[in-house]
Enzyme design. Structure first.
Site, PDB file in Angstrom:
ATOM      1  N   GLU A 193       0.895  -1.170   0.069  1.00  0.00           N
ATOM      2  CA  GLU A 193       0.171   0.003   0.154  1.00  0.00           C
ATOM      3  C   GLU A 193       0.897   1.281  -0.104  1.00  0.00           C
ATOM      4  O   GLU A 193       0.980   1.906  -1.079  1.00  0.00           O
ATOM      5  CB  GLU A 193      -0.871   0.279   1.280  1.00  0.00           C
ATOM      6  CG  GLU A 193      -1.879   1.259   1.384  1.00  0.00           C
ATOM      7  CD  GLU A 193      -2.692   1.408   2.756  1.00  0.00           C
ATOM      8  OE1 GLU A 193      -2.445   0.329   3.629  1.00  0.00           O
ATOM      9  OE2 GLU A 193      -3.750   1.987   2.699  1.00  0.00           O
TER      10      GLU A 193
ATOM     11  N   ASP B 100     -11.940   1.440   4.042  1.00  0.00           N
ATOM     12  CA  ASP B 100     -12.581   2.528   5.159  1.00  0.00           C
ATOM     13  C   ASP B 100     -13.658   3.576   4.745  1.00  0.00           C
ATOM     14  O   ASP B 100     -13.411   4.539   4.930  1.00  0.00           O
ATOM     15  CB  ASP B 100     -11.589   3.163   6.245  1.00  0.00           C
ATOM     16  CG  ASP B 100     -10.705   1.924   6.695  1.00  0.00           C
ATOM     17  OD1 ASP B 100     -10.713   1.328   7.682  1.00  0.00           O
ATOM     18  OD2 ASP B 100      -9.469   1.998   5.977  1.00  0.00           O
TER      19      ASP B 100
HETATM   20  N1  HPA Z   1      -4.094   0.292   5.614  1.00  0.00           N
HETATM   21  C1  HPA Z   1      -3.522  -0.182   6.909  1.00  0.00           C
HETATM   22  N2  HPA Z   1      -4.043  -0.573   8.052  1.00  0.00           N
HETATM   23  C2  HPA Z   1      -5.467   0.016   8.100  1.00  0.00           C
HETATM   24  C3  HPA Z   1      -6.161   0.411   6.932  1.00  0.00           C
HETATM   25  C4  HPA Z   1      -5.294   0.589   5.744  1.00  0.00           C
HETATM   26  O1  HPA Z   1      -5.754   0.976   4.442  1.00  0.00           O
HETATM   27  N3  HPA Z   1      -7.337   0.814   7.184  1.00  0.00           N
HETATM   28  C5  HPA Z   1      -7.500   0.367   8.493  1.00  0.00           C
HETATM   29  N4  HPA Z   1      -6.425  -0.147   8.950  1.00  0.00           N
HETATM   30 ZN    ZN Z   2      -7.234  -1.793   4.398  1.00  0.00          ZN
END
Ligand code: HPA
Ligand code: ZN
Length: 331
Positions: free
Chosen positions: A195, A274
């Site tokens: 990510e 989220d």
């Molecule tokens: N990335 C990492 N941790 C998380 C995320 C996310 O998008 N959403 C909630 N915890």
């Molecule tokens: Zn996530």
């Protein structure tokens, strides 16, 4: 043009990330919790993030309003209502037990509260639900190892483990031991990787944690040999377009790598991550990427089919959902 809603599986959704500001204030009032924001409008204005960490600060802060089982039930019911309206037919929902245990909320309150909404959701909302308990990678791996056996009594609902929270500097291999134990228990394994973190984290999640699916994985494309492997092995990636723009992993939706992932033959899916924080639920994400990237109807159908293929549903259920999608395609 409105984008038609397709039956889809949601594979990357944090239940804590579905906390809408209105519900946050209602639960704060119920539990006598004071929030920093004075009202809903002020809280909404705080939903402007510079990166993953700036989001996580607010995400963990607002979990303070979740205290009793019925708070978790209300949160989950609100999600189911919204998800059903956006075509979701099956959801593999993330929960962060450590975010609650560390505040003194017992595990039983979390799981009993969620179970009250999620068990029977198929009859009430047309959505089958399973949970994936995520370990927080920015906490001590020993804490995750202590948590794992405590998840096992909830196995009817909890089908797997995941890895989330602040990624950079916390490579997957730190959690090798707990993922090996989860595998021994027959639990499914997934992890957030690529990510914000580099492609090496995606490799490590595959090789050291044995994950069956990669959450986000968007930075994989920086590495051609990793991209080739993801294609050859058809490893699913749970992509969250609005999240990536909100957390500035991607500068704008028009530059989102989903288009290149599809062109590269990867098993990509679209998810909401989220949704209360990032501007939309599953179909909102699908609509936004359709407009920004010019996705065709065939590509949207492929994404929806990928979501069922990439799910942990039994094969017969996958086939039933895929047949329903084909009926849409023919219609
Ligand atoms: N990335 C990492 N941790 C998380 C995320 C996310 O998008 N959403 C909630 N915890
Ligand atoms: Zn996530």
């Amino acid at each position: 043009m409105t984008v038609p809603i397709l039956p889809t599986a949601e594979l990357h959704l944090h239940i804590e990330g579905t906390l809408e500001p209105e519900l946050a204030f209602a639960l704060a009032a119920r539990n006598g919790v004071r929030l920093r924001a004075a009202d809903v409008a002020e809280l909404r204005r705080a939903y402007a993030f510079s990166d993953l960490e700036s989001f996580l600060d607010l995400y963990y802060e607002l979990t303070a309003v979740l205290r009793q089982p019925r708070d978790f039930t209300d949160l989950a019911e609100a999600y189911l209502t919204r998800a059903a309206a956006q075509g979701v037919r099956h959801a593999e929902v993330f929960v962060d037990p450590q975010a609650h245990l560390s505040r003194g909320v017992p595990l039983e309150a979390v799981f009993e509260g969620l179970a009250a909404a999620f068990v029977g959701a198929e009859e009430r909302h047309g959505i089958s639900v399973r949970l994936i308990a995520c370990f927080l990678r920015d906490r001590d791996p020993a804490e995750a190892e202590a948590l794992l056996p405590r998840l096992l009594p909830y196995r009817d609902l909890v089908i797997g483990v995941g890895l989330d929270s602040a990624e950079v500097g916390r490579p997957p291999e730190l959690f090798e031991q707990v993922f090996a134990r989860a595998a021994d228990e027959g639990l499914h394994r997934v992890a957030h990787a690529g990510e914000e973190g580099p492609p090496e984290y995606v490799r490590s999640a595959l090789d050291r944690l044995g994950v069956e699916r990669v959450d986000h994985g968007i930075r994989s494309l920086e590495d051609p040999s990793l991209t080739a492997r993801l294609r050859e092995e058809q490893i699913a990636l749970t992509v969250c377009p609005l999240s990536n723009v909100a957390l500035r992993a991607v500068p704008e939706l028009g530059a989102h790598p989903l288009r290149r992932m599809l062109d590269a033959g990867l098993l990509a899916t679209v998810n909401s991550d989220d949704p209360a924080y990032f501007g939309g639920y599953l179909h909102d994400n699908m609509t936004a990427v359709t407009r920004a990237l010019g996705l065709t109807r065939e590509e949207r159908l492929r994404l929806a089919a990928n979501s069922f293929r990439a799910s942990f549903l039994p094969e017969a259920d996958k086939q039933r959902h895929l047949a329903a999608l084909e009926a849409v395609q023919a219609g």
